[in-house]
Design an enzyme around this catalytic site. Sequence first.
Site, PDB file in Angstrom:
ATOM      1  N   GLY A  46       0.782  -1.236   0.000  1.00 40.87           N
ATOM      2  CA  GLY A  46       0.000   0.000   0.000  1.00 40.87           C
ATOM      3  C   GLY A  46       0.810   1.279   0.000  1.00 40.87           C
ATOM      4  O   GLY A  46       0.293   2.341   0.359  1.00 40.87           O
ATOM      5  N   GLU A  76       2.699  -9.774  -1.839  1.00 42.92           N
ATOM      6  CA  GLU A  76       3.282 -10.818  -2.673  1.00 42.92           C
ATOM      7  C   GLU A  76       4.592 -11.354  -2.098  1.00 42.92           C
ATOM      8  O   GLU A  76       5.444 -11.889  -2.813  1.00 42.92           O
ATOM      9  CB  GLU A  76       3.484 -10.290  -4.090  1.00 42.92           C
ATOM     10  N   HIS A 158       0.958 -10.256 -15.814  1.00 38.48           N
ATOM     11  CA  HIS A 158       1.256  -9.695 -14.482  1.00 38.48           C
ATOM     12  C   HIS A 158       2.464  -8.776 -14.457  1.00 38.48           C
ATOM     13  O   HIS A 158       2.428  -7.733 -13.813  1.00 38.48           O
ATOM     14  CB  HIS A 158       1.458 -10.850 -13.488  1.00 38.48           C
TER      15      HIS A 158
END
Length: 223
Positions: A46, A76, A158
């Site tokens: 974030g 991740e 991705h």
Amino acid sequence: MRSEFELKEDICEVGRRIYTNGFVAANDGNISVRINDKEVLTTPTGVSKGFMTSDMIVKVDMEGNVISGKLKPSSELKMHLDVYKNRKDVKSVVHAHPPTATGFAVAGIPLNEMIMPEVIISLGTVPIAKYGTPSTMEIPDAVREYLDCYDGFLLENHGALTVGTDLFNAYFKMETIELAAKINLTARQLGGVKEISSENVKRLYEVRKKLGVQGKHPANCDE
């Protein structure tokens, strides 16, 4: 040997570079450095990688448990930790979304054409790991298939992942992947890719050996 504080500063510097170079947007991407066999420094979730400060970096153990830091680690993190568990030589992992390379990943086109000496020496080729849902074990499982032979990977739909002997070694491989993708795309637009001959590719593999380049490479993956 760099101190923990210096490593945190290095992570922030690489974060600024991937943000400034347009390899990530908003809060995308994640970076980690292995301190020792039991501890890893990682970017927080974030937070924009272009605006991190050293106090934001989180220290975790090899299971992802937070040892120190006020913020939550990257969502991740599993991907990074799985690399460290399976590649003892890897000290850093960088994940980003370099636009051109990610375009190849979205199109399902690996960077496996022999077109640039520097790319051949550094990475050889760049495979595509099959798609996985972020923050699950699907991506680590997909990447693990290629870890024995490669230091750079495209992640289907991705982005890209690079690993290295240190943080900047891993980051520079990310730059190499994106440049290779840009050149490949330009060549396609100009009429097609003309590859370096297999004989000259073998000579470049010998150059790599003489230079003592570390890391995994498709030319010597059987070793």
